[in-house]
Design a protein around this motif. Sequence first.
Motif: not given
Length: 248
Positions: A224-236, A238-247
Amino acid sequence: MIELKNMEQFDRMRTAGRIVAEVLEIMKEVVKPGITTKELDRLAEEHIRKYDAIPAFKGYNGFPATLCTSVNEEVVHGIPSLRALKNGDIISIDCGALFDGYYGDSAITLPVGEISNDDAKLLAVCEESLKLGIAQALKGNRLFDISYAVQSYVEENGMSVVRDYVGHGIGRKMHEDPQIPNFGKPGRGPRLEIGMALAIEPMVNLGGYQVETLEDKWTVVTKDRRASAHFEHTVAIMENGPEILTRI
Ligand code: MG
Ligand code: MG
């Protein structure tokens, strides 16, 4: 098969991830009206090569550039060109790097100058949906708990998630198992385990979820040619929860 990484492998993935994060930080500084997407691409490649890292997308299935730059109704896989950004545009910038045998992959969508309220909300909802998805990347959860967290938040806000493109496992290859859809039922899919590395990447449309590919065979746009957005992280996971590797 979903490959599990050990701590030594995650160390290397952290470095690849940090390089990608630095590129996206540079993009936040330089994206403004008048700059071309080709110039963004040049700056990104220069930064990655400073580390003797390799732009992951360049040559991938023949893709010609370091970044995917997708403007406004473009969803993903836009090719950098002499197109100059204009006030009011939004631009999704996706970057991958290979360092010491491991990949990092991350994306952001940035405003160019002053953008509309609708577009500002689109960016906020997409970014928040990624955070909510990451928060489900927990040992013992199911994969589609991530998908459901993304989809339900996006749809509560009257927007849609793209179906045709998905997140992915990542490590020694850029795209590994599992595929990570941005839609799905909670409590389904493989059980998440410590050592998994996931690239979680909601693509969110203001209008309908349908997309199509332009004649250049790469650029994906909303039907429909309306706008689109995209966010992404690489995440590990871990024992204590998710760790964002791309930071940084
Ligand atoms: Mg990416
Ligand atoms: Mg990806």
